[in-house]
Design a protein around this motif. Structure first.
Motif, PDB file in Angstrom:
ATOM      1  N   ASN A  81       0.811  -1.217   0.000  1.00 55.68           N
ATOM      2  CA  ASN A  81       0.000   0.000   0.000  1.00 55.68           C
ATOM      3  C   ASN A  81       0.848   1.273   0.000  1.00 55.68           C
ATOM      4  O   ASN A  81       0.326   2.355  -0.289  1.00 55.68           O
ATOM      5  CB  ASN A  81      -0.924   0.018   1.217  1.00 55.68           C
ATOM      6  CG  ASN A  81      -1.960  -1.089   1.155  1.00 55.68           C
ATOM      7  OD1 ASN A  81      -2.482  -1.381   0.083  1.00 55.68           O
ATOM      8  ND2 ASN A  81      -2.247  -1.711   2.285  1.00 55.68           N
ATOM      9  N   VAL A  82       2.115   1.157   0.370  1.00 53.99           N
ATOM     10  CA  VAL A  82       2.996   2.325   0.404  1.00 53.99           C
ATOM     11  C   VAL A  82       4.356   1.959  -0.171  1.00 53.99           C
ATOM     12  O   VAL A  82       4.746   0.792  -0.203  1.00 53.99           O
ATOM     13  CB  VAL A  82       3.181   2.867   1.848  1.00 53.99           C
ATOM     14  CG1 VAL A  82       1.879   3.377   2.424  1.00 53.99           C
ATOM     15  CG2 VAL A  82       3.793   1.807   2.753  1.00 53.99           C
ATOM     16  N   CYS A  83       5.054   2.999  -0.623  1.00 51.95           N
ATOM     17  CA  CYS A  83       6.433   2.847  -1.082  1.00 51.95           C
ATOM     18  C   CYS A  83       7.287   3.863  -0.333  1.00 51.95           C
ATOM     19  O   CYS A  83       6.979   5.062  -0.344  1.00 51.95           O
ATOM     20  CB  CYS A  83       6.530   3.075  -2.589  1.00 51.95           C
ATOM     21  SG  CYS A  83       8.228   3.052  -3.218  1.00 51.95           S
ATOM     22  N   VAL A  84       8.332   3.384   0.323  1.00 49.49           N
ATOM     23  CA  VAL A  84       9.230   4.260   1.063  1.00 49.49           C
ATOM     24  C   VAL A  84      10.372   4.677   0.127  1.00 49.49           C
ATOM     25  O   VAL A  84      11.116   3.833  -0.376  1.00 49.49           O
ATOM     26  CB  VAL A  84       9.798   3.575   2.319  1.00 49.49           C
ATOM     27  CG1 VAL A  84      10.729   4.518   3.067  1.00 49.49           C
ATOM     28  CG2 VAL A  84       8.672   3.110   3.235  1.00 49.49           C
ATOM     29  N   VAL A  85      10.482   5.972  -0.097  1.00 48.03           N
ATOM     30  CA  VAL A  85      11.512   6.513  -0.996  1.00 48.03           C
ATOM     31  C   VAL A  85      12.660   7.049  -0.153  1.00 48.03           C
ATOM     32  O   VAL A  85      12.484   8.000   0.617  1.00 48.03           O
ATOM     33  CB  VAL A  85      10.931   7.633  -1.882  1.00 48.03           C
ATOM     34  CG1 VAL A  85      12.016   8.196  -2.793  1.00 48.03           C
ATOM     35  CG2 VAL A  85       9.758   7.117  -2.697  1.00 48.03           C
ATOM     36  N   HIS A  86      13.817   6.442  -0.287  1.00 47.51           N
ATOM     37  CA  HIS A  86      15.011   6.883   0.436  1.00 47.51           C
ATOM     38  C   HIS A  86      15.792   7.850  -0.448  1.00 47.51           C
ATOM     39  O   HIS A  86      16.155   7.510  -1.581  1.00 47.51           O
ATOM     40  CB  HIS A  86      15.892   5.697   0.816  1.00 47.51           C
ATOM     41  CG  HIS A  86      15.235   4.724   1.737  1.00 47.51           C
ATOM     42  ND1 HIS A  86      15.212   4.883   3.101  1.00 47.51           N
ATOM     43  CD2 HIS A  86      14.546   3.575   1.488  1.00 47.51           C
ATOM     44  CE1 HIS A  86      14.563   3.884   3.650  1.00 47.51           C
ATOM     45  NE2 HIS A  86      14.146   3.077   2.692  1.00 47.51           N
ATOM     46  N   ILE A  87      16.035   9.046   0.067  1.00 42.67           N
ATOM     47  CA  ILE A  87      16.769  10.067  -0.683  1.00 42.67           C
ATOM     48  C   ILE A  87      18.250   9.920  -0.355  1.00 42.67           C
ATOM     49  O   ILE A  87      18.683  10.161   0.771  1.00 42.67           O
ATOM     50  CB  ILE A  87      16.270  11.478  -0.326  1.00 42.67           C
ATOM     51  CG1 ILE A  87      14.761  11.573  -0.601  1.00 42.67           C
ATOM     52  CG2 ILE A  87      17.024  12.534  -1.099  1.00 42.67           C
ATOM     53  CD1 ILE A  87      14.124  12.823  -0.057  1.00 42.67           C
ATOM     54  N   THR A  88      19.018   9.476  -1.320  1.00 37.87           N
ATOM     55  CA  THR A  88      20.431   9.182  -1.110  1.00 37.87           C
ATOM     56  C   THR A  88      21.265  10.442  -1.278  1.00 37.87           C
ATOM     57  O   THR A  88      21.169  11.131  -2.290  1.00 37.87           O
ATOM     58  CB  THR A  88      20.915   8.107  -2.093  1.00 37.87           C
ATOM     59  OG1 THR A  88      20.646   8.545  -3.432  1.00 37.87           O
ATOM     60  CG2 THR A  88      20.182   6.793  -1.847  1.00 37.87           C
ATOM     61  N   LYS A  89      22.050  10.729  -0.283  1.00 42.33           N
ATOM     62  CA  LYS A  89      22.953  11.885  -0.346  1.00 42.33           C
ATOM     63  C   LYS A  89      24.229  11.507  -1.097  1.00 42.33           C
ATOM     64  O   LYS A  89      24.548  10.336  -1.276  1.00 42.33           O
ATOM     65  CB  LYS A  89      23.300  12.363   1.069  1.00 42.33           C
ATOM     66  CG  LYS A  89      22.085  12.650   1.944  1.00 42.33           C
ATOM     67  CD  LYS A  89      21.263  13.784   1.411  1.00 42.33           C
ATOM     68  CE  LYS A  89      20.089  14.085   2.343  1.00 42.33           C
ATOM     69  NZ  LYS A  89      19.226  15.166   1.826  1.00 42.33           N
ATOM     70  N   LYS A  90      24.949  12.521  -1.525  1.00 44.06           N
ATOM     71  CA  LYS A  90      26.203  12.285  -2.230  1.00 44.06           C
ATOM     72  C   LYS A  90      27.212  11.658  -1.276  1.00 44.06           C
ATOM     73  O   LYS A  90      27.493  12.176  -0.198  1.00 44.06           O
ATOM     74  CB  LYS A  90      26.753  13.603  -2.780  1.00 44.06           C
ATOM     75  CG  LYS A  90      27.983  13.421  -3.649  1.00 44.06           C
ATOM     76  CD  LYS A  90      28.463  14.750  -4.217  1.00 44.06           C
ATOM     77  CE  LYS A  90      29.706  14.551  -5.078  1.00 44.06           C
ATOM     78  NZ  LYS A  90      30.201  15.835  -5.634  1.00 44.06           N
ATOM     79  N   LYS A  91      27.729  10.498  -1.686  1.00 41.41           N
ATOM     80  CA  LYS A  91      28.662   9.782  -0.835  1.00 41.41           C
ATOM     81  C   LYS A  91      30.051  10.403  -0.902  1.00 41.41           C
ATOM     82  O   LYS A  91      30.563  10.696  -1.985  1.00 41.41           O
ATOM     83  CB  LYS A  91      28.728   8.306  -1.247  1.00 41.41           C
ATOM     84  CG  LYS A  91      27.425   7.547  -1.013  1.00 41.41           C
ATOM     85  CD  LYS A  91      27.574   6.085  -1.372  1.00 41.41           C
ATOM     86  CE  LYS A  91      26.291   5.323  -1.096  1.00 41.41           C
ATOM     87  NZ  LYS A  91      26.415   3.886  -1.467  1.00 41.41           N
ATOM     88  N   THR A  92      30.620  10.594   0.266  1.00 44.56           N
ATOM     89  CA  THR A  92      31.989  11.109   0.329  1.00 44.56           C
ATOM     90  C   THR A  92      32.969   9.953   0.485  1.00 44.56           C
ATOM     91  O   THR A  92      32.620   8.905   1.037  1.00 44.56           O
ATOM     92  CB  THR A  92      32.151  12.083   1.510  1.00 44.56           C
ATOM     93  OG1 THR A  92      31.803  11.410   2.727  1.00 44.56           O
ATOM     94  CG2 THR A  92      31.245  13.293   1.324  1.00 44.56           C
TER      95      THR A  92
END
Length: 205
Positions: A81-92
């Motif tokens: 019923n839902v989709c969790v969207v993970h916002i990925t930051k720029k990896k250092t």
């Protein structure tokens, strides 16, 4: 009557900051070809700084949005019923010094845990007694038992975790991978329940 359009949400996805999330990013769509392609390119959310590190796409809101734009279509939501969207930051790039410090701490911690375990179960007296039973001689350090045991302990841990650096011995997931998967699944479920705007509105009412 037109054939229905079926939408199956993905459980979770990762996207880049400031990305426009389209329906095809968060769901699988099937149905008549003429409407399927249009729906797949439908923008359902614009990632902003206010979203921080994740967004919950609720299926109810999604269907409502599609029906508003295409009232003549029959929409069927199946699966999650839902989709969790993970916002990925720029990896250092990780610091070599930090990696060495963490590796040293883990090595010392693991060594202390193994030594304390062996002390608790009286491993050395057991090996001494085993040496006496097999040879009839007393020996404080039966190295012919202790050295193979130590090597076997290390090899056993490698086989148990199914990893040698980045190399895997077979396609089966390691216990660590299973635990990480279970943790991520539980985390996604928690986020879907606690940070879902539709659920919060229902609780308020």
């Amino acid at each position: 009557m037109a054939a229905p359009v079926y939408i199956r949400l993905k459980q979770s996805i990762g996207v880049d900051p400031q990305m426009k999330i389209r329906l095809k990013d968060v769901a699988k769509v099937t149905g008549p070809e003429q409407i399927k392609e249009t729906l797949q390119e439908l923008i359902i959310h614009q990632v902003t700084k206010q979203d921080r590190n994740r967004v919950v796409i609720d299926g109810f809101n999604l269907v409502e949005q599609i029906i508003t734009m295409f009232p003549q279509e029959q929409i069927e939501l199946i699966g999650p019923n839902v989709c969790v969207v993970h916002i990925t930051k720029k990896k250092t790039k990780p610091s070599l010094i930090l990696i060495c410090v963490i590796w040293l701490l883990l090595f010392i911690g693991a060594a202390m845990a193994i030594m304390n375990f062996h002390y608790d179960v009286s491993m050395q007296p057991v090996q001494q007694k085993l040496h006496f039973m097999l040879t009839g001689k007393e020996e404080e350090h039966p190295l012919w038992l202790q050295i193979p045991y130590s090597i076997g302990l290390g090899l056993g841990m490698i086989l148990f975790f199914n990893h040698w650096f980045r190399k895997k011995f077979n396609e089966e997931p390691s216990p660590m991978e299973v635990e990480v998967f279970n943790y991520q699944e539980s985390l996604d479920h928690y986020v879907a329940v606690k940070e879902n705007k539709v659920e919060k509105q229902d609780e308020d009412h």
